[in-house]
Design a protein around this motif. Structure first.
Motif: not given
Length: 235
Positions: A20-25, A175-178, A217-224, A227-229
């Motif tokens: 999640a952190f590396e996916g946009g946060i 899920m982090v590992v390709p 960390l509590k925003g809507e973009r973080a929420r997405a 979930l994606a991660s």
């Protein structure tokens, strides 16, 4: 958001939220503030060891029960604490490999016994819990004798190298590992849900920058991103 200080935030964080952190946060925060974020990804047990030894960071992200301990010890500022996400344990195989059935206790047990080697980390919450599970199922000796045990890091990397054909960890960590595929989550009767909290260390010199990151960390973009991660946002 305006540039707060051009600060560099030092974060000690458990692995479950890395996706999640590396996916946009982190990128969103850096772009909106002008601050830089440096994260040291280590299991909660090692974060506790580092903090006990006097290591400092601006923000800690770790399992809720351990954060409770640090609050009691005065190591973090409880007023800045936020609940981040809930993580569940799962199994993975190398990409293209058959997916064993793991939806029942008996199927899960059989999958572990049939694996050439199971990769797990004894330092992480997932490995600590797996040790209890295999003891409960009466297969501890069989699994341990062929296990690929790592001190820290991502167990699914051992699938890519061919050292193991099953990996156990938080689903988000897998899920982090390709080059791998998540088979599924532990059966609910064997599942352990790990809840993660974040807070500023009491001695942080970058208070405004850290508070802004914790708010993000509590925003809507973080929420997405959660979930994606593969983790569930804390409500």
């Amino acid at each position: 958001m305006a540039n707060l200080s051009g600060a560099t935030l030092q974060i000690l964080s458990g692995l479950a939220v890395r996706g999640a952190f590396e996916g946009g946060i982190v990128a969103d925060y850096e772009a909106s503030t002008g601050n830089r974020v440096v994260v040291d990804w280590v299991p909660t047990t090692l974060i506790m060891t580092k903090v006990a030894a006097g290591e400092q960071a601006d923000i800690l992200v770790l399992i809720k029960a351990s954060m409770d301990e640090l609050v009691e010890q005065g190591k973090v500022d409880p007023a800045t604490r936020v609940e981040v996400a809930h993580s569940r344990l799962g199994l993975a195989v190398a990409a293209g490999a058959p997916h064993p059935a793991i939806d029942t206790i008996e199927a899960f047990k059989a999958a572990l016994l049939q694996a050439r080697s199971v990769a797990y980390s004894r330092a992480g919450a997932s490995g600590i819990h797996l040790e209890k599970v295999i003891d409960r199922l009466g297969i501890a000796d069989a699994v341990r004798s062929r296990a690929t045990v790592i001190p820290a890091g991502f167990t699914a990397e051992k699938l890519v190298t061919g050292e193991a054909d099953l990996a156990v960890q938080q689903v988000s960590e897998l899920m982090v590992v390709p080059g791998i595929e998540v088979v599924g989550k532990f059966p609910e009767e064997l599942q352990q849900v790990s809840s993660f909290s974040a807070a500023m260390m009491a001695q942080s010199p970058n208070r405004a920058a850290a508070e802004a990151f914790l708010a993000a960390l509590k925003g809507e973009r973080a929420r997405a991103a959660y979930l994606a991660s593969g983790v569930d946002p804390a409500t």
